[in-house]
Structures are given as structure tokens and as C-alpha cells.
Design a protein around this motif. Structure first.
Motif, PDB file in Angstrom:
ATOM      1  N   PRO A 161       0.804  -1.450  -0.055  1.00 41.50           N
ATOM      2  CA  PRO A 161      -0.031  -0.041  -0.063  1.00 41.50           C
ATOM      3  C   PRO A 161       0.689   1.404  -0.024  1.00 41.50           C
ATOM      4  CG  PRO A 161      -0.885  -1.544   1.421  1.00 41.50           C
ATOM      5  CD  PRO A 161       0.260  -2.261   0.979  1.00 41.50           C
ATOM      6  N   LYS A 162       1.880   1.399   0.768  1.00 43.86           N
ATOM      7  CA  LYS A 162       2.543   2.627   0.892  1.00 43.86           C
ATOM      8  C   LYS A 162       3.567   2.687  -0.238  1.00 43.86           C
ATOM      9  CE  LYS A 162       6.108   2.811   4.086  1.00 43.86           C
ATOM     10  NZ  LYS A 162       6.584   2.987   5.410  1.00 43.86           N
ATOM     11  N   GLY A 163       4.147   1.387  -0.829  1.00 45.82           N
ATOM     12  CA  GLY A 163       4.909   1.628  -2.080  1.00 45.82           C
ATOM     13  C   GLY A 163       4.227   2.383  -3.067  1.00 45.82           C
ATOM     14  N   LEU A 164       3.007   1.754  -3.362  1.00 44.71           N
ATOM     15  CA  LEU A 164       2.279   1.954  -4.419  1.00 44.71           C
ATOM     16  C   LEU A 164       1.734   3.349  -4.457  1.00 44.71           C
ATOM     17  CD1 LEU A 164       0.367  -1.409  -5.046  1.00 44.71           C
ATOM     18  CD2 LEU A 164       1.908  -0.416  -6.453  1.00 44.71           C
ATOM     19  N   ALA A 165       1.474   3.682  -3.101  1.00 43.69           N
ATOM     20  CA  ALA A 165       0.815   5.188  -3.004  1.00 43.69           C
ATOM     21  C   ALA A 165       2.042   6.155  -3.173  1.00 43.69           C
ATOM     22  CB  ALA A 165       0.266   5.336  -1.700  1.00 43.69           C
ATOM     23  N   ALA A 166       3.206   5.777  -2.818  1.00 41.25           N
ATOM     24  CA  ALA A 166       4.530   6.564  -3.199  1.00 41.25           C
ATOM     25  C   ALA A 166       4.723   6.912  -4.628  1.00 41.25           C
ATOM     26  CB  ALA A 166       5.477   6.355  -2.497  1.00 41.25           C
ATOM     27  N   GLU A 167       4.567   6.042  -5.188  1.00 45.84           N
ATOM     28  CA  GLU A 167       4.615   5.925  -6.939  1.00 45.84           C
ATOM     29  C   GLU A 167       3.664   6.561  -7.375  1.00 45.84           C
ATOM     30  OE1 GLU A 167       7.418   4.872  -8.691  1.00 45.84           O
ATOM     31  OE2 GLU A 167       8.053   4.110  -6.672  1.00 45.84           O
ATOM     32  N   TYR A 168       2.241   6.527  -7.018  1.00 44.42           N
ATOM     33  CA  TYR A 168       1.255   7.422  -7.450  1.00 44.42           C
ATOM     34  C   TYR A 168       1.582   8.942  -7.230  1.00 44.42           C
ATOM     35  CZ  TYR A 168      -3.580   8.998  -8.275  1.00 44.42           C
ATOM     36  OH  TYR A 168      -4.676   9.584  -8.908  1.00 44.42           O
ATOM     37  N   PHE A 169       1.931   9.208  -5.965  1.00 42.31           N
ATOM     38  CA  PHE A 169       2.346  10.421  -5.786  1.00 42.31           C
ATOM     39  C   PHE A 169       3.394  11.169  -6.627  1.00 42.31           C
ATOM     40  CE2 PHE A 169       5.127  13.667  -3.611  1.00 42.31           C
ATOM     41  CZ  PHE A 169       4.276  14.734  -3.339  1.00 42.31           C
ATOM     42  N   LYS A 170       4.461  10.259  -6.872  1.00 41.81           N
ATOM     43  CA  LYS A 170       5.347  10.798  -7.762  1.00 41.81           C
ATOM     44  C   LYS A 170       4.701  11.013  -9.211  1.00 41.81           C
ATOM     45  CE  LYS A 170       9.071   8.677 -10.593  1.00 41.81           C
ATOM     46  NZ  LYS A 170      10.106   9.775 -10.561  1.00 41.81           N
ATOM     47  N   LYS A 171       3.917  10.144  -9.631  1.00 41.08           N
ATOM     48  CA  LYS A 171       3.380  10.454 -10.931  1.00 41.08           C
ATOM     49  C   LYS A 171       2.550  11.779 -11.103  1.00 41.08           C
ATOM     50  CE  LYS A 171       0.401   7.840 -14.145  1.00 41.08           C
ATOM     51  NZ  LYS A 171      -0.830   8.878 -14.073  1.00 41.08           N
ATOM     52  N   ILE A 172       1.827  11.683 -10.096  1.00 44.86           N
ATOM     53  CA  ILE A 172       0.646  12.942 -10.261  1.00 44.86           C
ATOM     54  C   ILE A 172       1.309  14.270  -9.823  1.00 44.86           C
ATOM     55  CG2 ILE A 172      -1.351  11.647  -9.944  1.00 44.86           C
ATOM     56  CD1 ILE A 172      -1.426  12.533  -7.194  1.00 44.86           C
ATOM     57  N   ALA A 173       2.394  14.411  -8.912  1.00 42.13           N
ATOM     58  CA  ALA A 173       3.220  15.449  -8.615  1.00 42.13           C
ATOM     59  C   ALA A 173       3.883  15.812  -9.561  1.00 42.13           C
ATOM     60  CB  ALA A 173       4.035  15.196  -7.297  1.00 42.13           C
ATOM     61  N   GLU A 174       4.740  14.825 -10.508  1.00 43.79           N
ATOM     62  CA  GLU A 174       5.490  15.432 -11.612  1.00 43.79           C
ATOM     63  C   GLU A 174       4.626  15.755 -12.821  1.00 43.79           C
ATOM     64  OE1 GLU A 174       7.968  12.025 -12.376  1.00 43.79           O
ATOM     65  OE2 GLU A 174       9.259  12.595 -10.746  1.00 43.79           O
ATOM     66  N   GLU A 175       3.418  15.166 -12.970  1.00 43.74           N
ATOM     67  CA  GLU A 175       2.534  15.949 -14.062  1.00 43.74           C
ATOM     68  C   GLU A 175       1.948  17.166 -13.726  1.00 43.74           C
ATOM     69  OE1 GLU A 175       0.929  11.160 -15.114  1.00 43.74           O
ATOM     70  OE2 GLU A 175      -0.782  12.701 -14.338  1.00 43.74           O
TER      71      GLU A 175
END
Ligand code: LMR
Length: 337
Positions: free
Chosen positions: A41-55
């Protein structure tokens, strides 16, 4: 001569402008360190944060996620955040005690929450807000709460009754409440960094441990433990945090975009956590590498009876008023355990 000087000055000014533009165009780097596997859960949420923050910042922010204790282990990552060597983390609530914020250990209390609904009344309400603010004085901004889930217990013997824990060395996170919990069951708590647990279980340095199933499965701990007990005796979740100086110093438009990304990543994390843990339980079951035990209602009651004293023992450390306000929010009554 005059013309040459003028040309030199012009060239210097042009260069300076180029340099300033280049600096202005350097992306803001956020190093986000954590200790669990990517597929959690944390690993995937961190990746999701990365994706939307960069976009959403159109590349002006770059998020570098370092999973699996690659950069730092539990204690070091918090120190690194305070020093500004990394900018974001999501440590479990059990890890804030050593820095002097014991209030988060209330979440470690056994059987405090029956389900996510009860838990969210606390994390997503005024108590949660108050707890996030508590981190300010440590140079940390509390941004939100990310769920993992309810914990199972493991060992190489079937832990059906509290007596079965007697003398076992049980790995815990750095929380005084978890220490009392393991002692109340008659076992010997051993604080250890998450990244060291698999090997400690494999080599017998410790006999057992606790964690949500997603952490067991992704670290392959179930392969070195003969029994997993579906006890759901406590909760494990995270506080998403950032270095305060860094966060407060972000340009206003970037800050707005990142606040939005935090909000959406938090929702993503909390929508995903239960699903991920359910899936991982199925995978552990299918692996056939460990025996999964479900406690009978009587057995569960005996665990509760043994563990209730942890609430009282922890009251002074956590704060009586905070505990009472959590009980009020969730409807928990220790006398009814
Ligand atoms: C643990 O140390 O067991 C957990 O806090 C690891 C994690 O971050 O989920």
C-alpha cells in the motif's frame, strides 16, 4: 577599446542570464525514502504521488522514490528528513516515539479500532489534525495519514493462546505500547529495523513478529514462519511527512499543486490498503508455505483479556486526555474488552 569592453560586458550579461535561466529550470527534487517493497500500500501510493506530482508541476518537481530501506532504515530515515537529506517519508506511527512524539503510539494499542471506519474517524477528524500539528516543533510537516492495515502475528508455533507466547522473542517496531503488548502476552519484545526482520526470523535471532499481511508477503516473511495467526489485534498505518523548511519554502504555485497531489495520493493509499492486504493474504494462502490460523471467538477473547492492561499501562505515556478523546470518537470501552 571602448567597443571591445562593451562587447565583453554584453557577453558576460548574456552568460549570467543563461545561467540564471538554467538554475530556474532545474527541477525541484523530492527524495522520498521508505522501507517497504514497491508492491505494498505505501510503496504504490508513493509511486502514485510521484506520478501526479510530476505531471501536475509539468516537470518542475521531480520525485525520486527510494523503496525497501535502499537509502535509510527506520531510525535513520527520520533523522535524514530532519536534516534535509531527504524531503519526504511515510513512517509508521509506531516510529515517532523515539523523537519524543509518543501520542502516535495510541494507534498501536491492541483492539482499539474494530475497523477502518472507526480508525478514520480519528485520523480524518480533529484528533488527526491535532496530531499532524504536533510534528511542527520537530521541523516536520504532517501531511496526512496513509493506511496499511490490521496486523497478524507470526511464529514457528501456533499462537492460539496467550500462554503460547511465553518466552518467545518477538520483533517489534520502536514503540513502548508494542513493548507492553508483547510483554502482556508473556513474550520478549525486540526492537529491530524493518529491513532486518526477514533475516532475523530466518536465522532465529527472533522467533516471531507482527505486521499487516502485505508486509509479510512482500518481504517473504511467511516463508520463514510456520504459522500466521489472523489476530487483527492492532493497526499499522503511516504519517506522510515532509521536511518543514523545504515544504514551507516551495514556490506558491508548486505548493498548491503538491498539496493537491498529497490529497489525491492519500485517497489512493487509503482506497487501496484493504484490497492489497486481502490479495496478499490469498497469495500467502496459495503459497502453502505457512499455516494460516483463524482464532475461535473464545481464543480471541483470551487474547483480549490478556492485552487489555496495555491500555492502562500506556495511558501516562500517551496522555490520558488524548486516549479518552480517541475512545469517545470510536466508542471504544476498555472495560468491555
Ligand atoms: C515495520 O517496521 O514493521 C513497518 O513499520 C514497516 C512499514 O513501513 O510498513
Amino acid at each position: 577599446m571602448k567597443l571591445r569592453n562593451l562587447m565583453l560586458m554584453f557577453a558576460a550579461a548574456t552568460l549570467a542570464t543563461f545561467a540564471a535561466t538554467a538554475i530556474a529550470q532545474q527541477p525541484i527534487i523530492i527524495k522520498f525514502s521508505h522501507v517497504v517493497a514497491l508492491d505494498t500500500p505505501k510503496g504504490l501510493a508513493a509511486e502514485y504521488f510521484k506520478k501526479i506530482a510530476e505531471e501536475r508541476t509539468k516537470g518542475r518537481v521531480k520525485v525520486e522514490v527510494y523503496p525497501n530501506s535502499q537509502l535509510y532504515k527506520d531510525k535513520e530515515e527520520l533523522e535524514a528528513l530532519q536534516l534535509g537529506a531527504v524531503q519526504m517519508l511515510a513512517p509508521s506511527m509506531a516510529k515517532f516515539g523515539p523523537m519524543g512524539v509518543r501520542e502516535y503510539e495510541s494507534f498501536d494499542l491492541p483492539y482499539l479500532f474494530d475497523d477502518f471506519k472507526e480508525l478514520h474517524r480519528v485520523t480524518q477528524g480533529p484528533i488527526g489534525q491535532m496530531l499532524l500539528k504536533k510534528l511542527d516543533s520537530k521541523g516536520i510537516v504532517g501531511l496526512g495519514f496513509w493506511d496499511n492495515g490490521f496486523k497478524v502475528m507470526s511464529a514457528n508455533k501456533p499462537l492460539r493462546k496467550p500462554e503460547d507466547f511465553k518466552g518467545l522473542k518477538m520483533r517489534i517496531q520502536s514503540s513502548k505500547v508494542l513493548e507492553s503488548q508483547m510483554r502482556a502476552l508473556g513474550s520478549i519484545p525486540q526492537v529491530m529495523a524493518f529491513g532486518e526482520v526477514y533475516q532475523a526470523l530466518q536465522t532465529g535471532v527472533v522467533d516471531g513478529t507482527e505486521n499487516p499481511i502485505s508486509n509479510f508477503y512482500t518481504q517473504k516473511m511467511h516463508e520463514v514462519q510456520k504459522y500466521l495467526i489472523l489476530s487483527n489485534h492492532g493497526y499499522l498505518g503511516y504519517v506522510l511527512i515532509a521536511n518543514k523548511k523545504f515544504w514551507d519554502g516551495l514556490p506558491a504555485d508548486i505548493r498548491v499543486a503538491l498539496d493537491g497531489a498529497v490529497k489525491d495520493a492519500t485517497k489512493f493509499a487509503n482506497d487501496l490498503a484493504q484490497k492489497k492486504n486481502d490479495e496478499d493474504l490469498e497469495s500467502v494462502r496459495k503459497s502453502g508455505k505457512t499455516q494460516i490460523i483463524t482464532l475461535t471467538p473464545q481464543e480471541k477473547q483470551a487474547w483480549k483479556k490478556a492485552l487489555i492492561k496495555v491500555h492502562q499501562e500506556s495511558e501516562a505515556k500517551i496522555g490520558k486526555d488524548l486516549l479518552q478523546s480517541i475512545y469517545k470518537e470510536t466508542g471504544f470501552d476498555p472495560s468491555k474488552l
